[in-house]
Design a protein around this motif. Structure first.
Motif, PDB file in Angstrom:
ATOM      1  N   SER A   2       0.905  -1.133  -0.186  1.00  0.00           N
ATOM      2  CA  SER A   2      -0.151  -0.020   0.006  1.00  0.00           C
ATOM      3  C   SER A   2       1.008   1.189  -0.086  1.00  0.00           C
ATOM      4  CB  SER A   2      -0.941  -0.086   1.419  1.00  0.00           C
ATOM      5  OG  SER A   2      -1.472   1.089   1.288  1.00  0.00           O
ATOM      6  N   PRO A  11       4.326  -4.720   5.889  1.00  0.00           N
ATOM      7  CA  PRO A  11       2.873  -5.013   5.190  1.00  0.00           C
ATOM      8  C   PRO A  11       2.348  -6.339   5.879  1.00  0.00           C
ATOM      9  CG  PRO A  11       4.353  -5.076   3.396  1.00  0.00           C
ATOM     10  CD  PRO A  11       5.052  -4.691   4.714  1.00  0.00           C
ATOM     11  N   LEU A  12       1.253  -6.435   6.094  1.00  0.00           N
ATOM     12  CA  LEU A  12       0.359  -7.633   6.551  1.00  0.00           C
ATOM     13  C   LEU A  12      -0.034  -8.506   5.246  1.00  0.00           C
ATOM     14  CD1 LEU A  12      -2.303  -6.186   9.032  1.00  0.00           C
ATOM     15  CD2 LEU A  12      -0.124  -7.337   9.674  1.00  0.00           C
ATOM     16  N   GLY A  13      -0.219  -9.912   5.699  1.00  0.00           N
ATOM     17  CA  GLY A  13      -0.508 -10.855   4.252  1.00  0.00           C
ATOM     18  C   GLY A  13       0.615 -11.453   3.650  1.00  0.00           C
ATOM     19  N   ILE A  14       1.883 -11.217   4.109  1.00  0.00           N
ATOM     20  CA  ILE A  14       2.968 -11.819   3.264  1.00  0.00           C
ATOM     21  C   ILE A  14       3.132 -13.261   3.984  1.00  0.00           C
ATOM     22  CG2 ILE A  14       5.517 -11.781   2.837  1.00  0.00           C
ATOM     23  CD1 ILE A  14       5.309  -8.786   3.532  1.00  0.00           C
ATOM     24  N   SER A  15       2.649 -14.117   3.027  1.00  0.00           N
ATOM     25  CA  SER A  15       2.997 -15.545   3.439  1.00  0.00           C
ATOM     26  C   SER A  15       4.488 -16.184   3.047  1.00  0.00           C
ATOM     27  CB  SER A  15       1.810 -16.468   2.831  1.00  0.00           C
ATOM     28  OG  SER A  15       2.025 -16.291   1.386  1.00  0.00           O
ATOM     29  N   ASP A  16       5.158 -15.838   2.266  1.00  0.00           N
ATOM     30  CA  ASP A  16       6.239 -16.424   1.797  1.00  0.00           C
ATOM     31  C   ASP A  16       7.243 -16.025   2.993  1.00  0.00           C
ATOM     32  OD1 ASP A  16       8.406 -17.411   0.717  1.00  0.00           O
ATOM     33  OD2 ASP A  16       8.984 -15.711  -0.626  1.00  0.00           O
ATOM     34  N   LYS A  20       8.810 -12.006   3.687  1.00  0.00           N
ATOM     35  CA  LYS A  20       8.514 -11.428   4.864  1.00  0.00           C
ATOM     36  C   LYS A  20       9.566 -10.895   5.593  1.00  0.00           C
ATOM     37  CE  LYS A  20       5.802 -12.126   9.232  1.00  0.00           C
ATOM     38  NZ  LYS A  20       5.076 -12.864   9.985  1.00  0.00           N
TER      39      LYS A  20
END
Length: 88
Positions: A2, A11-16, A20
């Motif tokens: 964003s 940022p939120l929502g980083i799965s890797d 991250k």
């Protein structure tokens, strides 16, 4: 990512996990740079104080003049005191 997110936030929502870790490192380095950049922080503080002093002088010219005289007297007294100590 964003555009309204500060560069010191992750940022939120980083799965890797690798992505991250990179994002956390980038945020940590940005936070360190922000905290350690004293000249930039001094410029920002000086600009803010200047704006506040100008607004105060606009709203209360007599008070601003009195404050300027008080600062001048204080600085003069400090310089005089230091000169007197050195002269002894």
């Amino acid at each position: 990512m964003s555009s309204d997110l500060p560069n010191t936030a992750v940022p939120l929502g980083i799965s890797d996990p690798v992505e991250k870790a990179r994002a956390e490192l980038k945020a940590a380095l940005a936070a360190i740079e922000h905290k350690a950049n004293l000249p930039k922080r001094a410029i920002v503080a000086t600009d803010r104080a200047t704006r506040e002093a100008q607004a105060y002088a606009r709203d209360n010219p007599a008070g601003a003049a009195a404050a300027a005289v008080a600062v001048a007297v204080t600085v003069g007294a400090v310089v005089w005191g230091i000169a007197r100590l050195i002269a002894r």
